[in-house]
Motif scaffolding. Structure first.
Motif, short mmCIF file in Angstrom:
data_model
loop_
_atom_site.label_atom_id
_atom_site.label_comp_id
_atom_site.label_asym_id
_atom_site.label_seq_id
_atom_site.Cartn_x
_atom_site.Cartn_y
_atom_site.Cartn_z
N ILE A 2 0.87 -1.31 0.11
CA ILE A 2 -0.08 0.02 -0.17
C ILE A 2 0.67 1.71 -0.08
CG2 ILE A 2 -1.71 1.48 1.22
CD1 ILE A 2 -2.91 -1.45 0.19
N ASP A 3 0.77 2.36 -0.64
CA ASP A 3 1.84 3.39 -1.12
C ASP A 3 0.94 4.85 0.20
OD1 ASP A 3 -0.40 4.87 -1.87
OD2 ASP A 3 0.07 4.29 -4.10
N SER A 4 1.74 5.66 0.41
CA SER A 4 1.22 6.15 0.91
C SER A 4 0.08 6.30 1.58
CB SER A 4 2.48 6.92 1.51
OG SER A 4 2.78 8.30 -0.04
N GLU A 5 -0.21 6.94 0.31
CA GLU A 5 -1.36 7.79 -0.32
C GLU A 5 -2.44 6.93 0.39
OE1 GLU A 5 -3.99 10.09 -3.91
OE2 GLU A 5 -1.52 10.18 -3.55
N ASP A 6 -2.82 6.10 -0.25
CA ASP A 6 -3.46 5.08 0.02
C ASP A 6 -3.29 4.60 1.40
OD1 ASP A 6 -4.05 4.47 -3.10
OD2 ASP A 6 -2.89 2.34 -3.14
N ARG A 7 -2.62 5.11 1.80
CA ARG A 7 -2.51 4.33 3.39
C ARG A 7 -2.93 5.32 3.68
NH1 ARG A 7 2.44 3.70 3.73
NH2 ARG A 7 3.53 5.92 4.37
N GLU A 8 -3.43 6.48 4.03
CA GLU A 8 -3.47 7.89 3.99
C GLU A 8 -5.12 7.97 4.17
OE1 GLU A 8 -1.76 11.74 3.05
OE2 GLU A 8 0.07 11.48 3.51
N ALA A 37 -7.07 -3.15 -0.33
CA ALA A 37 -6.86 -3.46 -0.99
C ALA A 37 -5.97 -2.13 -1.60
CB ALA A 37 -7.42 -3.50 -1.89
N PRO A 38 -4.94 -2.64 -2.61
CA PRO A 38 -4.59 -1.73 -3.33
C PRO A 38 -5.01 -0.83 -4.03
CG PRO A 38 -3.33 -3.64 -3.36
CD PRO A 38 -4.33 -3.39 -2.96
N GLY A 39 -5.47 0.17 -4.20
CA GLY A 39 -5.37 1.24 -4.85
C GLY A 39 -7.38 1.67 -4.09
N ALA A 40 -7.94 0.88 -3.13
CA ALA A 40 -9.20 1.08 -2.81
C ALA A 40 -9.62 0.75 -0.86
CB ALA A 40 -10.11 0.20 -3.92
N VAL A 41 -10.03 1.06 -1.13
CA VAL A 41 -10.99 0.71 0.26
C VAL A 41 -11.48 -1.01 0.60
CG1 VAL A 41 -12.40 2.12 1.21
CG2 VAL A 41 -11.14 0.88 3.20
N ARG A 42 -12.26 -1.94 1.28
CA ARG A 42 -12.91 -2.91 1.01
C ARG A 42 -13.64 -2.63 2.25
NH1 ARG A 42 -9.63 -7.53 -2.37
NH2 ARG A 42 -10.50 -6.68 -4.27
N ILE A 43 -14.74 -2.60 2.57
CA ILE A 43 -15.53 -2.87 3.77
C ILE A 43 -16.67 -3.69 4.09
CG2 ILE A 43 -17.69 -1.22 4.68
CD1 ILE A 43 -15.06 0.13 4.14
N ALA A 44 -16.57 -4.49 4.48
CA ALA A 44 -16.89 -5.75 5.18
C ALA A 44 -18.45 -5.44 5.90
CB ALA A 44 -15.86 -7.03 5.93
N VAL A 45 -19.61 -5.88 5.28
CA VAL A 45 -21.07 -5.80 5.74
C VAL A 45 -21.71 -7.31 5.89
CG1 VAL A 45 -22.77 -4.80 5.45
CG2 VAL A 45 -20.87 -3.62 5.23
N HIS A 46 -21.73 -7.19 6.91
CA HIS A 46 -22.69 -8.54 7.24
C HIS A 46 -24.17 -8.42 6.64
CE1 HIS A 46 -23.56 -12.83 8.94
NE2 HIS A 46 -24.60 -11.83 9.41
N ALA A 47 -25.00 -8.92 6.56
CA ALA A 47 -26.40 -8.95 6.17
C ALA A 47 -27.06 -9.52 6.35
CB ALA A 47 -26.58 -8.40 4.95
N GLY A 48 -28.24 -9.62 7.22
CA GLY A 48 -28.81 -10.67 7.79
C GLY A 48 -28.45 -11.08 9.52
N ASP A 49 -28.99 -12.05 9.95
CA ASP A 49 -28.67 -12.45 11.48
C ASP A 49 -27.54 -12.65 11.17
OD1 ASP A 49 -31.83 -12.29 12.11
OD2 ASP A 49 -32.50 -14.41 11.91
N ASP A 50 -27.17 -13.47 12.58
CA ASP A 50 -25.37 -13.80 12.25
C ASP A 50 -25.77 -14.77 11.96
OD1 ASP A 50 -24.61 -11.12 13.76
OD2 ASP A 50 -25.05 -12.44 15.82
N GLU A 51 -26.01 -15.22 12.75
CA GLU A 51 -25.79 -17.17 12.43
C GLU A 51 -26.17 -17.33 10.31
OE1 GLU A 51 -28.13 -19.61 14.32
OE2 GLU A 51 -26.26 -18.86 16.20
N ASP A 52 -27.93 -16.56 10.36
CA ASP A 52 -28.01 -17.27 8.72
C ASP A 52 -27.45 -15.92 7.66
OD1 ASP A 52 -28.90 -19.06 9.52
OD2 ASP A 52 -30.89 -18.23 10.75
#
Length: 203
Positions: A2-8, A37-52
């Motif tokens: 990850i370059d410095s600009e991506d890191r910021e 991620a290189p040149g991007a950010v990835r947001i992990a989102v959980h949809a629905g109930d914890d188990e299902d």
């Protein structure tokens, strides 16, 4: 790597989204993480109930949007039905990755609570000799917010009324000088917590 600009950018998004660990991003959707991620950010989102439910990774390129707009983009995406091309779908760490195109998405407006959080965060640093020090705040309804500030080394508390819908980076940056201008100052007979009141609702 990850370059410095991506890191910021990555660090800014991570700080911004910490708030959403305490509540849903949208109905039935909770933040699970912020991944680099290189040149991007990835947001992990959980949809629905914890188990299902299912956890998805929404990838947002750094060069298309400022971090401030990401929560609104996610609210828009999570609240409606979206159609994605096969080139925008991949997989990582056992999760489906969906590459978003922010320039094609109108961010859902921030709630009053979110707007308040943005303003209070911007003013909650320790301050210095030239900046006011935020010592309290009160949401007053209809997008009105009263800030309680005390200038370092000076007596008295100043109440500052602002309209959340008008709060810009320029207004936040100008606050230290605006509270010094006597044309904005008036007595505060109805609020015993401050010695002066500064009305910036029409700034």
């Amino acid at each position: 790597m990850i370059d410095s600009e991506d890191r910021e950018q990555q660090a800014a998004v991570s700080r911004l989204l910490l708030y959403y660990l305490n509540g849903p991003l949208a109905e039935g959707c909770r933040l699970r993480g912020v991944l680099p991620a290189p040149g991007a950010v990835r947001i992990a989102v959980h949809a629905g109930d914890d188990e299902d439910g299912v956890t998805l990774l929404y990838e947002i390129p750094h060069d298309t949007v400022a971090p401030y707009y990401i929560p609104g983009i996610l609210r828009t995406v999570l609240a409606g039905t979206q159609i994605y091309g096969t080139s925008d779908i991949s997989e990582a760490m056992g999760m489906t990755v969906i590459r978003l195109h922010p320039e094609e998405i109108t961010p859902d407006p921030e709630s009053e609570y979110g707007q308040t959080l943005t303003v209070v965060r911007a003013l909650s640093g320790p301050g210095d000799e030239e900046n006011p020090f935020l010592i309290g705040f009160l949401m007053r309804g209809h997008h009105l917010l009263r800030l309680y500030v005390q200038r370092p080394g000076r007596p008295g508390v100043i109440g500052v009324d602002v309209r959340l819908t008008d709060m810009t980076t320029a207004l936040i940056a100008s606050l230290p000088s605006l509270i010094e201008e006597t044309q904005h100052q008036k007595p505060s007979p109805d609020d015993p917590l401050c010695d002066l009141l500064v009305d910036l609702t029409n700034w």
